[in-house]
Design an enzyme around this catalytic site. Sequence first.
Site, PDB file in Angstrom:
ATOM      1  N   ASP A   1      10.901   1.833 -12.095  1.00 14.34           N
ATOM      2  CA  ASP A   1      10.763   2.393 -10.377  1.00 14.34           C
ATOM      3  C   ASP A   1      11.780   2.068  -9.690  1.00 14.34           C
ATOM      4  OD1 ASP A   1       9.782   3.070  -8.181  1.00 14.34           O
ATOM      5  OD2 ASP A   1       8.268   1.566  -7.836  1.00 14.34           O
TER       6      ASP A   1
ATOM      7  N   LYS B   1      15.328   1.772  -3.861  1.00 19.06           N
ATOM      8  CA  LYS B   1      15.097   0.160  -3.540  1.00 19.06           C
ATOM      9  C   LYS B   1      16.412  -0.399  -3.416  1.00 19.06           C
ATOM     10  CE  LYS B   1      10.702  -0.471  -6.253  1.00 19.06           C
ATOM     11  NZ  LYS B   1       9.776  -0.865  -5.059  1.00 19.06           N
TER      12      LYS B   1
ATOM     13  N   ASP C   1       7.030  -2.115 -14.112  1.00 15.00           N
ATOM     14  CA  ASP C   1       5.818  -1.130 -13.164  1.00 15.00           C
ATOM     15  C   ASP C   1       5.189  -0.446 -14.138  1.00 15.00           C
ATOM     16  OD1 ASP C   1       5.147  -0.647 -10.649  1.00 15.00           O
ATOM     17  OD2 ASP C   1       6.536   0.858 -10.364  1.00 15.00           O
TER      18      ASP C   1
ATOM     19  N   ASP D   1       8.849   5.729  -2.894  1.00  7.97           N
ATOM     20  CA  ASP D   1       8.666   4.544  -3.515  1.00  7.97           C
ATOM     21  C   ASP D   1       7.176   4.244  -3.571  1.00  7.97           C
ATOM     22  OD1 ASP D   1       9.351   2.250  -4.882  1.00  7.97           O
ATOM     23  OD2 ASP D   1      10.072   1.063  -3.209  1.00  7.97           O
TER      24      ASP D   1
ATOM     25  N   ARG E   1       0.255   5.124  -6.600  1.00 12.00           N
ATOM     26  CA  ARG E   1      -1.013   6.030  -6.060  1.00 12.00           C
ATOM     27  C   ARG E   1      -0.745   7.454  -6.254  1.00 12.00           C
ATOM     28  NH1 ARG E   1       0.482   3.760  -0.222  1.00 12.00           N
ATOM     29  NH2 ARG E   1       1.641   2.192  -1.480  1.00 12.00           N
TER      30      ARG E   1
END
Length: 504
Positions: free
Chosen positions: A273, A280, A291, A350, A354
């Site tokens: 990720d 990030k 992740d 990011d 979900r």
Amino acid sequence: MLKAGFTGTMPKNAGVIAVFAGKKGALSKNAKDMDKKTGGALSRAVKASTHFEGKLKQSLVVSGAGGGVDHIIVLGTAGGKKLSATDLESLGATLVKALKDLKQKGAAVLVDLPDGAENAAETAARFAFGAALHNYSFDLYRTKKKDERPKTVEKLDLVLGEAAAAKKLYAPMEKIAAGVFFTRDLVSEPPNVLYPESFVDRVKKELTPLGVKIQVLTEKQMEKMGMGAIIGVGKGSVRPPRMVVMQYDGLPKNAPAAAKKPVAFVGKGITFDTGGISLKPGPGMDEMKWDMGGAGTVSGLMKALAGRKAKINAIGILALAENMPDGNATRPGDVLTSLSGQTIEVLNTDAEGRLVLADAMWYVQDKFKPKVMIDLATLTGAIIIALGHEYAGIFSNDDDLPKHLMTAGEDVSEKTWHMPMCTAWDKAIDSDIADMKNIGGRDAGSATAAAFLKRFVKDGTVWAHLDIAGVAWSKKDRPTVPKGGTGFGVRLLDHLVAAHYEAK
Ligand code: BES
Ligand code: MN
Ligand code: ZN
């Protein structure tokens, strides 16, 4: 994996023997016998020791005392109360640690607790389980051994009267440990090795031999089905996303229909990720290799359940993708259409976990109509702010399931805490131009993430979401959990299944 043998008689030529001592170093019965055989060497050593007080997690090594053995390891057992399962496990872990320091590959353990264990078979099995869980290291990529000491111990012989009963108790524990190790391996793998397609290969290799049916959806298939959310996350990567459905049928075909309804476990599997276009910051970004911890746990859990032949029908589903920024990546502002038909305005790329879960959760409910659905995800940094590295957060649409999860967590030392859900947090993810947006703002970040997931739970599905961002990885060594990938959730959910969903 550590081999544990259970035997009624002392093995011949044991070079190392472990015995127990209680309060202030009081020797157990077997330890006293060893003391006699060595002309009082043990009692003298205990008396002379400046550190050993017989406390839990303490050990005392007596070498060269004679009696036909090279080393005698005295393990402290006094915890001030009756030893819990966790205490017994840490006792086994303490022995393995001492053996590694001694560069020994095994020992015979004379099982008799000085404070009078109520159940010697349970004691021996738990001891072996703790020893096995401690005895793990991930050093696939070391070509030079830093030091000469053996990284793992090979065999323990547990000596007790009720050897047959202990062996029977240990059999499922060994399978659970194998599941935990599978998860730890997956979580610790570097992201250039473990990506959606190679993840699929690993799962097939581990689970097919156990009779688990595995179905894989490719990017093309997912696109055709309308899984716009997971596709949107995977788009910026040259490594295409995958959805894996693992089906384990532990109940006979003629079991009642209600019993046969599966329990479904859904795992977030972001193999790396970067944050995507909402990139990030650099420091610590390497940690985002884990992740995929949720998917790792679901894989290990399926291995544990199938391995011990649990009497349950279970589905494990993995949403695998790599979140990368490139010219084809989803942009902040893009609107995606999920499998459910609901549209999502992506305001931060990011917040990708979900998104992949939304399609996996909808798919598993559509296809398998599970009675219970539990998702696991390293979903938010905010859960680490709330609960640190000790507890996973539970969010649920049910009252009982969180209680059961918290109790199971206490039993196996994988602690969880029930967090609230409320309509205000659901409102916070309403979008101006689509059905919802994928972020809720600064407040209650873990709860708005859960509110998002809840929009993909169908009426009638009992659901819980476990945010494991704080617990999937550990920077410190603990007795049964070495640093690195922890395997958190395998023991917890296996225990939950055994307590509440398995046919007796
Ligand atoms: N994988 C991260 C969450 C995470 C952070 C796990 C730190 C473990 C350690 C997740 O995809 C993420 O980036 N979440 C964002 C959400 C935010 C953009 C709403 C976060 O937590 O900052
Ligand atoms: Mn992210
Ligand atoms: Zn993530």
